[in-house]
Design an enzyme around this catalytic site. Sequence first.
Site, PDB file in Angstrom:
ATOM      1  N   LYS A   1       0.839  -1.206   0.000  1.00  0.00           N
ATOM      2  CA  LYS A   1       0.000   0.000   0.000  1.00  0.00           C
ATOM      3  C   LYS A   1       0.872   1.255   0.000  1.00  0.00           C
ATOM      4  O   LYS A   1       0.476   2.270  -0.558  1.00  0.00           O
ATOM      5  CB  LYS A   1      -0.955   0.023   1.203  1.00  0.00           C
TER       6      LYS A   1
ATOM      7  N   LYS B   1      -3.184 -10.359  -6.966  1.00  0.00           N
ATOM      8  CA  LYS B   1      -4.475 -10.776  -6.413  1.00  0.00           C
ATOM      9  C   LYS B   1      -5.578  -9.820  -6.876  1.00  0.00           C
ATOM     10  O   LYS B   1      -5.322  -8.642  -7.119  1.00  0.00           O
ATOM     11  CB  LYS B   1      -4.408 -10.875  -4.892  1.00  0.00           C
TER      12      LYS B   1
ATOM     13  N   LYS C   1     -10.156  -4.776  -4.736  1.00  0.00           N
ATOM     14  CA  LYS C   1     -11.224  -3.841  -5.077  1.00  0.00           C
ATOM     15  C   LYS C   1     -10.708  -2.433  -5.382  1.00  0.00           C
ATOM     16  O   LYS C   1     -11.392  -1.656  -6.032  1.00  0.00           O
ATOM     17  CB  LYS C   1     -12.345  -3.829  -4.036  1.00  0.00           C
TER      18      LYS C   1
END
Length: 325
Positions: free
Chosen positions: A110, A192, A195
Site C-alpha cells: 500500500k 491478487k 477492489k
Amino acid sequence: MRIFSGIRPTGGLHIGNYLGAIKQWIAMQESNECVFCIVDLHAITTPYDPKELQKNILETTAVYLAAGINPDKSVIFVQSAVKEHAELAWLLETITPMGELGRMTQYKEKSKQHKDYINAGLFAYPVLMAADILLYKTQAVPVGKDQEQHVELARTIAKKFNQKFGQVFPEPESILPKVGAKIMSLTDPKKKMSKSDDPKSCISLFDSPEDIQKKIMSAETDSGKEVIYNVTKKPGISNLLTIYSLLTGRTTQDIEKEFKGKGYGDFKKALAKVVIDYLEPFRRKQKELQTRDVYVKDILDKGASRAKTIAETTMQEVRQKMGLA
Ligand code: ATP
Ligand code: LTN
C-alpha cells in the site's frame, strides 16, 4: 468457537472477497459465535472520499446480508461505533515492535501504491486489526491468504500481552479456504484480485450480466489454447478454472474434460454464464436492500450494542492488568 472477521468498506466487493472470506463466514455462523465487522477505521488509512464512506458502509453491510449472513445468529456492526477498538489498538501499540510492522507485506504494497499517503495509521494498521480480533477473545479468523500474516501478528501480540501482564487473550488462528484463498486479477493473473484496482480486473458481486460477460471474455489468458489447470504455465486459465470449480462444486479435472478440444472462447462463455447465474440472487437481494436503509441501519445499531457489551468487559480486564484501573 468465537469467530471474528472484517472487510474494509472501500468499494464494491468482488468474488475474491466472497470466495476467500464471506463464503466461509456463512458456513461458520451455523455452529459458532460469529462477529462480523465493517472496518471503517481501516478504510481511512488509504485515500478515500469522506462523502462516500457512509454509502460504502451501507453497501458492504448489504453484501453481508445478501450473501447470507444472518443478523439473528451473527453480530454485524461498524468498527467505529465501538470505541474500544481504537482504545485497545493504542494499548497494544505500546507492546508491538516497530520492526514487526515494517515487515508487513500489505504495508509495503500500500505504501508503494500510495507514495504520498504513507501515514502512521497505515503503519499501525495491523495493530488495530489485532485489537479487533482480541477484543472479542476470538479463537478463529476466517480470511483470504493476504491477511494470514496480519493474523499471525495478532497471535504474537496476544502472546506478548499474556506474558507481560497475565493471561487475557486466546491466541487466534487464521482459517483459509482450501481453494480460493487467493483469487487472481482478471487483467494480471500474477496479482491478487483487489477492489482498489482497475474495475476490469475484478468481478464485483453486483456487476450487471453484461459487465460480467465483458470482463470474463476480455480476461487475460495464456499462450496456447487448451483449457488446462497449471498455475505456473497458465496462471490466467488456472484462475478462471478455480472460479468455475468453486461456483459449480465441480473438480477442475472434470471441467478440463468438458472443454477438451475446445478453445478459451468456449470456456470463457460457459464461465460467464456460471458467474452470472451464481450472482443473480446477490443482485436481486441487493436491489431489495437498497430501498431498506432503515432496516440495514437498525441491524448495525443492534449489532454495535451487542459488540459493545463484549468489548467493554474485555477492556475492563485489560485496563486492570495494565495498571490503568
Ligand atoms: P483493497 O483493494 O481495498 O485492499 P481487497 O480487495 O484487498 O481491498 P479487503 O477488504 O482487504 O479486500 O479484504 C476483505 C477480505 O477478503 C479479507 O479476508 C481478504 O483476505 C479477502 N480477500 C481479498 N482479496 C482476495 C482475493 N483476491 N482472493 C481471496 N480472498 C481475498
Ligand atoms: N485487514 C483486513 C480487514 C480486517 C480484518 C480485521 C479481518 C480488519 N480487521 C479483523 C479479519 C479480522 C483486510 O481484509 N484488509
